[in-house]
Design an enzyme around this catalytic site. Structure first.
Site, mmCIF file in Angstrom:
data_model
loop_
_atom_site.group_PDB
_atom_site.id
_atom_site.type_symbol
_atom_site.label_atom_id
_atom_site.label_comp_id
_atom_site.label_asym_id
_atom_site.label_seq_id
_atom_site.Cartn_x
_atom_site.Cartn_y
_atom_site.Cartn_z
ATOM 1 N N ILE A 1 -2.051 -2.087 1.194
ATOM 2 C CA ILE A 1 -1.846 -1.035 0.200
ATOM 3 C C ILE A 1 -2.030 -1.727 -1.135
ATOM 4 C CG2 ILE A 1 -0.223 0.551 -0.901
ATOM 5 C CD1 ILE A 1 1.184 0.887 1.772
ATOM 6 N N ALA A 2 -2.945 -1.239 -1.957
ATOM 7 C CA ALA A 2 -3.210 -1.858 -3.262
ATOM 8 C C ALA A 2 -3.232 -0.778 -4.337
ATOM 9 C CB ALA A 2 -4.534 -2.608 -3.242
ATOM 10 N N VAL A 3 -2.589 -1.067 -5.474
ATOM 11 C CA VAL A 3 -2.467 -0.140 -6.594
ATOM 12 C C VAL A 3 -2.958 -0.841 -7.849
ATOM 13 C CG1 VAL A 3 -0.845 1.283 -7.929
ATOM 14 C CG2 VAL A 3 -0.445 0.924 -5.479
ATOM 15 N N GLU B 1 2.099 -7.230 8.273
ATOM 16 C CA GLU B 1 2.683 -8.494 7.830
ATOM 17 C C GLU B 1 2.671 -8.460 6.312
ATOM 18 O OE1 GLU B 1 -1.633 -10.084 8.859
ATOM 19 O OE2 GLU B 1 -0.015 -10.151 10.283
ATOM 20 N N TYR C 1 8.681 -0.779 2.780
ATOM 21 C CA TYR C 1 8.507 -0.662 4.227
ATOM 22 C C TYR C 1 9.834 -0.388 4.929
ATOM 23 C CZ TYR C 1 3.901 -2.593 3.183
ATOM 24 O OH TYR C 1 2.650 -2.799 2.676
#
Length: 162
Positions: A75-77, A109, A121
């Protein structure tokens, strides 16, 4: 920030996805994975984007699907959009999308120092399963970092997110 719409990525989104990926140097995926011409059409991968009303892609996530399990790869923002809930929105949409796809379990991970990701998470029902010692390459001049292994299992009544 304007609200974002979460949707499946399209081939025209890939340059924005690559730019966001390059701004996540500690967790970036290999560029070749994201330039794969079949990325957006592959039934074994799910890539979602968070798009502002003006058409600007602010974030993305990518998961690999194998039978009834998924591996969350990233997940990248964008740096300017961080801390506004886009990672959570993407994760919730991803987990919601697993039901129709027959996915019942998700693995991931994460760097042990990534407290924001660990909190996200855990708040969405992921449990710590173990650790991979020295999994991540060192940051500038540091030592290798452990990966925390986590998993999520679909609950019958909901997807386990708070």
């Amino acid at each position: 920030m304007d609200s974002c719409r979460i949707r499946p990525a399209e081939p025209g989104d890939i340059e924005d996805v690559l730019a966001i990926n390059s701004e996540a140097p500690l967790s970036a995926l290999p560029e070749s994975w994201l330039r794969d011409p079949l990325l957006c059409a592959d039934a074994h991968r799910l890539i979602l984007v968070a798009e502002r009303a003006e058409g600007i892609i602010e974030a993305f996530c990518l998961a690999a699907l194998v039978l009834d399990e998924a591996s969350l790869l990233l997940i990248a923002v964008r740096p300017g959009a961080r801390g506004k809930g886009l990672g959570r929105q993407l994760l919730l949409a991803l987990l919601d999308g697993f039901g129709p796809a027959g996915i019942h379990r998700c693995l991931l991970e994460v760097r042990e120092s990534n407290m924001a990701a660990l909190a996200l998470y855990q708040s969405c029902g992921f449990a710590r399963d173990g650790r991979r010692r020295g999994y991540y390459p060192p940051e500038a001049g540091g030592k290798r970092e452990d990966a925390v292994l986590m998993s999520w299992t679909r609950k019958v009544e909901d997807h386990g997110c708070a």
